[in-house]
Design a protein around this motif. Structure first.
Motif, PDB file in Angstrom:
ATOM      1  N   ASP A 295       0.852  -1.192   0.000  1.00  0.00           N
ATOM      2  CA  ASP A 295       0.000   0.000   0.000  1.00  0.00           C
ATOM      3  C   ASP A 295       0.888   1.243   0.000  1.00  0.00           C
ATOM      4  O   ASP A 295       1.644   1.476   0.947  1.00  0.00           O
ATOM      5  CB  ASP A 295      -0.887  -0.027   1.238  1.00  0.00           C
ATOM      6  N   HIS A 296       0.812   2.036  -1.049  1.00  0.00           N
ATOM      7  CA  HIS A 296       1.714   3.189  -1.196  1.00  0.00           C
ATOM      8  C   HIS A 296       1.533   4.219  -0.088  1.00  0.00           C
ATOM      9  O   HIS A 296       2.458   4.959   0.232  1.00  0.00           O
ATOM     10  CB  HIS A 296       1.511   3.838  -2.577  1.00  0.00           C
ATOM     11  N   GLU A 297       0.333   4.275   0.492  1.00  0.00           N
ATOM     12  CA  GLU A 297       0.080   5.278   1.520  1.00  0.00           C
ATOM     13  C   GLU A 297       0.772   4.953   2.844  1.00  0.00           C
ATOM     14  O   GLU A 297       1.050   5.849   3.638  1.00  0.00           O
ATOM     15  CB  GLU A 297      -1.432   5.419   1.756  1.00  0.00           C
ATOM     16  N   SER A 298       1.040   3.685   3.082  1.00  0.00           N
ATOM     17  CA  SER A 298       1.574   3.302   4.396  1.00  0.00           C
ATOM     18  C   SER A 298       2.870   2.498   4.318  1.00  0.00           C
ATOM     19  O   SER A 298       3.390   2.077   5.345  1.00  0.00           O
ATOM     20  CB  SER A 298       0.529   2.472   5.163  1.00  0.00           C
ATOM     21  N   ARG A 299       3.405   2.290   3.142  1.00  0.00           N
ATOM     22  CA  ARG A 299       4.603   1.460   3.018  1.00  0.00           C
ATOM     23  C   ARG A 299       5.794   2.125   3.704  1.00  0.00           C
ATOM     24  O   ARG A 299       5.866   3.355   3.829  1.00  0.00           O
ATOM     25  CB  ARG A 299       4.918   1.196   1.549  1.00  0.00           C
ATOM     26  N   VAL A 300       6.741   1.304   4.123  1.00  0.00           N
ATOM     27  CA  VAL A 300       7.921   1.781   4.838  1.00  0.00           C
ATOM     28  C   VAL A 300       9.156   1.507   3.981  1.00  0.00           C
ATOM     29  O   VAL A 300       9.430   0.347   3.648  1.00  0.00           O
ATOM     30  CB  VAL A 300       8.062   1.079   6.202  1.00  0.00           C
ATOM     31  N   PRO A 301       9.910   2.549   3.612  1.00  0.00           N
ATOM     32  CA  PRO A 301      11.155   2.324   2.864  1.00  0.00           C
ATOM     33  C   PRO A 301      12.197   1.667   3.774  1.00  0.00           C
ATOM     34  O   PRO A 301      12.430   2.126   4.896  1.00  0.00           O
ATOM     35  CB  PRO A 301      11.602   3.733   2.462  1.00  0.00           C
ATOM     36  N   ILE A 302      12.793   0.590   3.299  1.00  0.00           N
ATOM     37  CA  ILE A 302      13.780  -0.141   4.091  1.00  0.00           C
ATOM     38  C   ILE A 302      15.035  -0.381   3.257  1.00  0.00           C
ATOM     39  O   ILE A 302      15.018  -0.239   2.028  1.00  0.00           O
ATOM     40  CB  ILE A 302      13.227  -1.507   4.565  1.00  0.00           C
ATOM     41  N   GLN A 303      16.116  -0.723   3.931  1.00  0.00           N
ATOM     42  CA  GLN A 303      17.295  -1.203   3.229  1.00  0.00           C
ATOM     43  C   GLN A 303      17.980  -2.261   4.092  1.00  0.00           C
ATOM     44  O   GLN A 303      17.847  -2.272   5.312  1.00  0.00           O
ATOM     45  CB  GLN A 303      18.266  -0.077   2.886  1.00  0.00           C
ATOM     46  N   THR A 304      18.680  -3.173   3.416  1.00  0.00           N
ATOM     47  CA  THR A 304      19.473  -4.168   4.125  1.00  0.00           C
ATOM     48  C   THR A 304      20.924  -4.019   3.708  1.00  0.00           C
ATOM     49  O   THR A 304      21.220  -3.800   2.528  1.00  0.00           O
ATOM     50  CB  THR A 304      19.004  -5.608   3.838  1.00  0.00           C
TER      51      THR A 304
ATOM     52  N   LYS B  66      13.451 -11.100   7.666  1.00  0.00           N
ATOM     53  CA  LYS B  66      12.022 -11.058   7.341  1.00  0.00           C
ATOM     54  C   LYS B  66      11.177 -10.783   8.581  1.00  0.00           C
ATOM     55  O   LYS B  66      10.318  -9.886   8.579  1.00  0.00           O
ATOM     56  CB  LYS B  66      11.613 -12.392   6.711  1.00  0.00           C
ATOM     57  N   LYS B  67      11.431 -11.531   9.657  1.00  0.00           N
ATOM     58  CA  LYS B  67      10.599 -11.404  10.832  1.00  0.00           C
ATOM     59  C   LYS B  67      10.879 -10.129  11.619  1.00  0.00           C
ATOM     60  O   LYS B  67       9.993  -9.608  12.304  1.00  0.00           O
ATOM     61  CB  LYS B  67      10.755 -12.637  11.722  1.00  0.00           C
ATOM     62  N   SER B  68      12.090  -9.587  11.525  1.00  0.00           N
ATOM     63  CA  SER B  68      12.376  -8.308  12.180  1.00  0.00           C
ATOM     64  C   SER B  68      11.613  -7.174  11.505  1.00  0.00           C
ATOM     65  O   SER B  68      11.081  -6.281  12.179  1.00  0.00           O
ATOM     66  CB  SER B  68      13.881  -8.028  12.162  1.00  0.00           C
ATOM     67  N   ILE B  69      11.564  -7.200  10.195  1.00  0.00           N
ATOM     68  CA  ILE B  69      10.797  -6.184   9.466  1.00  0.00           C
ATOM     69  C   ILE B  69       9.307  -6.323   9.795  1.00  0.00           C
ATOM     70  O   ILE B  69       8.597  -5.323  10.000  1.00  0.00           O
ATOM     71  CB  ILE B  69      11.029  -6.292   7.948  1.00  0.00           C
ATOM     72  N   PHE B  70       8.816  -7.555   9.879  1.00  0.00           N
ATOM     73  CA  PHE B  70       7.413  -7.766  10.252  1.00  0.00           C
ATOM     74  C   PHE B  70       7.138  -7.220  11.645  1.00  0.00           C
ATOM     75  O   PHE B  70       6.089  -6.612  11.903  1.00  0.00           O
ATOM     76  CB  PHE B  70       7.077  -9.252  10.175  1.00  0.00           C
ATOM     77  N   SER B  71       8.089  -7.399  12.558  1.00  0.00           N
ATOM     78  CA  SER B  71       7.914  -6.894  13.923  1.00  0.00           C
ATOM     79  C   SER B  71       7.788  -5.379  13.951  1.00  0.00           C
ATOM     80  O   SER B  71       6.944  -4.827  14.672  1.00  0.00           O
ATOM     81  CB  SER B  71       9.082  -7.344  14.808  1.00  0.00           C
ATOM     82  N   ILE B  72       8.613  -4.682  13.157  1.00  0.00           N
ATOM     83  CA  ILE B  72       8.501  -3.216  13.167  1.00  0.00           C
ATOM     84  C   ILE B  72       7.191  -2.771  12.526  1.00  0.00           C
ATOM     85  O   ILE B  72       6.602  -1.773  12.946  1.00  0.00           O
ATOM     86  CB  ILE B  72       9.708  -2.515  12.508  1.00  0.00           C
ATOM     87  N   MET B  73       6.710  -3.522  11.539  1.00  0.00           N
ATOM     88  CA  MET B  73       5.418  -3.185  10.936  1.00  0.00           C
ATOM     89  C   MET B  73       4.290  -3.406  11.945  1.00  0.00           C
ATOM     90  O   MET B  73       3.304  -2.662  11.973  1.00  0.00           O
ATOM     91  CB  MET B  73       5.189  -4.012   9.677  1.00  0.00           C
ATOM     92  N   ASN B  74       4.443  -4.418  12.800  1.00  0.00           N
ATOM     93  CA  ASN B  74       3.459  -4.649  13.858  1.00  0.00           C
ATOM     94  C   ASN B  74       3.468  -3.532  14.894  1.00  0.00           C
ATOM     95  O   ASN B  74       2.486  -3.344  15.619  1.00  0.00           O
ATOM     96  CB  ASN B  74       3.733  -5.990  14.545  1.00  0.00           C
ATOM     97  N   TYR B  75       4.552  -2.803  14.979  1.00  0.00           N
ATOM     98  CA  TYR B  75       4.646  -1.631  15.866  1.00  0.00           C
ATOM     99  C   TYR B  75       4.083  -0.388  15.183  1.00  0.00           C
ATOM    100  O   TYR B  75       3.326   0.383  15.787  1.00  0.00           O
ATOM    101  CB  TYR B  75       6.102  -1.403  16.245  1.00  0.00           C
TER     102      TYR B  75
END
Length: 529
Positions: free
Chosen positions: A114-123, A197-206
């Motif tokens: 979803d472009h309105e709520s997506r989070v830019p990330i980098q690894t 994968k799961k760390s990014i999911f955790s921050i999205m859950n926050y």
């Protein structure tokens, strides 16, 4: 005031001559194989082994206790606090460690379709195959999006750096540390790529609940009429199998958000279990494992390079990572409307839960918080008979906030959108595991499809006595005698005894929510005779 300048340190690290940014899949495959990090399979997948750790390390996962988050996070065994001072010192060590490497790999992308709520990330990865994993699992930006990409969260992943617990304040040599204020996820001492994968999911859950969006550990698909179904369920309940439906398009198989606009996939790929994988049983996954896919801990013949998916000698948790586009029947981009149906899947080895039942909103919230299934004898060391197991919101290891935050959001959205919720038991009927038999997959598919089509909305129901479920009295194509589990048991008294025992397990588990969810417990939970 912090003694570490995180932004400057990252900038300095990423300007080195050893840094490779946004390499293509072929370039990453070449790097991983030439550096002997991995080998190619016959189909062209990259196969790597993760050494000592073949799964997540939950006891080595921490969140930095910061001013902005310390009163919001549900601290405990899942969210272990660590001080800013410990984090800063470890971060500085990891950055210095990575500066000396002959190559670093950077992937820039997004979490959230979803472009309105997506989070830019980098690894930032020490291993090329880890970077390939990130490329396949997260959402890849267009060339235009890449020009303006500014990461809000950065994964700094140094698998060859090991912490010294006595010096660094960790529990072991391994660490996964999330700093919400600094936008840093620091990983070291483990080669298991699923930690990213799961760390990014955790921050999205926050982050997502602050935007009014419910993050969910579920799969999702959509029918020809735009009708969306969500599938929640722990391992072994049939989530992947049932959400893969030739008549419906897959939105995503593991992580989603539910906003005011509808449902969207948080990821850009799939991370599928491959133990005992076959084309006959799971053709979509089998055929998706091709050039550019990543295999973790799958045994591969050294000469033919053919994977042996039945070999669990390295681990039962063998995995494949591949982009959504490797599957034909998908929604692209991975966004759709509001759910019409929610399915909670459980594999009840006690044989007491109905194969399908309709839930009230309160029951849905209760069973969402419970996240029940059962472990079978022999699946884990020490388990000699079936055991009840519970995972809050079907994803307790990834919830930074208190579970009731997510349950209350779910209840509100069920009301707002008139969602029908069903509990589906893919487990045993006619008796406990070893006595009864497993529910036929063909029956389960028929029941789930009837629920998704709305065919069960007008069928009369009968109320189950102990859990209070509404059981359909008939489902076209399914024998009526299997619908009520009590009828399927030869010994009705034995059924009542086992059902009451399971009800007690639910009630005991729900005590951990204390007084925060008394109405949910009373209105949605089981009673006992």
């Amino acid at each position: 005031m912090t003694s570490v300048n995180f932004a400057n340190d990252l900038k300095e690290l990423l300007t080195g001559q050893n840094v490779h940014v946004q390499l293509s899949v072929p370039q990453l495959v070449e790097a991983a194989t030439s550096r002997k990090e991995a080998v190619l399979t016959r189909e062209g997948a990259v196969k790597a082994e993760t050494g000592k750790y073949t799964g997540r390390s939950p006891k080595d996962k921490y969140m930095v206790e910061e001013e902005s988050s310390k009163n919001k996070v549900d601290w405990g065994n899942v969210n272990r606090p660590i001080s800013s001072e410990v984090f800063e010192k470890l971060y500085a060590k990891v950055i210095n460690h990575l500066k000396d490497k002959d190559a670093l790999y950077v992937f820039k992308g997004f979490a959230g379709a979803d472009h309105e709520s997506r989070v830019p990330i980098q690894t930032i990865n020490e291993y090329a195959w880890h970077n390939l994993f990130a490329h396949q699992l997260f959402i890849r930006p267009s060339a235009e999006e890449l020009q303006t990409h500014e990461a809000e969260f950065t994964v700094v992943y140094a698998p060859t750096f090991q912490a010294d617990p006595e010096v660094d304040g960790t529990a072991s040599e391994t660490f996964i540390i999330v700093s919400m204020e600094q936008g840093i996820i620091l990983i070291g001492g483990t080669e298991y790529a699923g930690e990213m994968k799961k760390s990014i999911f955790s921050i999205m859950n926050y982050l997502l609940p602050e935007k009014g969006i419910l993050p969910m550990h579920c799969s999702a698909n959509v029918g020809p009429e735009g009708d969306v179904t969500l599938f929640f369920g722990l391992s072994g309940t049939g989530k992947t199998t049932l959400s893969a439906d030739g008549n419906r398009k897959l939105i995503g198989d593991d992580e989603h958000g539910w906003s005011d606009n509808g449902v969207f996939n948080i990821e850009g790929g799939c991370y599928a279990k491959t133990i005992n994988l076959s084309r006959e049983n799971e053709p979509q996954i089998y055929d998706a494992i091709r050039f550019g896919s990543v295999l973790e801990n799958v045994v591969v013949d050294s000469e033919t390079r053919i994977p042996d998916y039945n070999d669990g000698s390295l681990t039962e948790n063998t995995r494949a990572a591949y982009p959504m586009q490797a599957i034909d029947n998908i929604v692209d981009p991975s966004v759709a409307g509001h759910p019409k149906t929610i399915v909670f899947l459980t594999a009840d080895a006690f044989g007491v839960l109905p194969p399908i039942s309709k839930l009230t909103k309160e029951q849905a919230m209760y069973h969402f918080l419970s996240g029940y299934t059962s472990k079978l004898a022999g699946t884990e060391r020490g388990i000699t008979s079936p055991e009840a197991t519970f995972s809050t919101c079907f994803g307790s290891p990834f919830l930074p906030l208190h579970a009731t935050v997510y349950a209350e959001m779910l209840g509100k959205k069920i009301d707002e959108h008139g969602v029908q919720v069903f509990l589906v038991n893919t487990g045993w009927t006619g008796g406990v595991y070893g006595v009864g038999s497993r529910m036929k997959l063909s029956y389960t598919r028929t029941m789930v499809r009837a629920a998704m089509k709305g065919e069960l909305n007008t069928i009369p129901t009968e109320k189950e006595a102990i859990f209070g479920f509404e059981i359909p009295t008939e489902v076209p194509g399914v024998p009526s005698e299997v619908l009520n589990p009590r009828h399927a048991w030869a010994d009705k008294a034995a059924y009542d005894k086992k059902a009451n025992e399971l009800a007690q397990e639910f009630q005991e588990n729900f005590k951990k929510f204390g007084t925060v969810a008394p109405e949910i417990s009373v209105q949605g939970g089981p009673t006992q005779k």
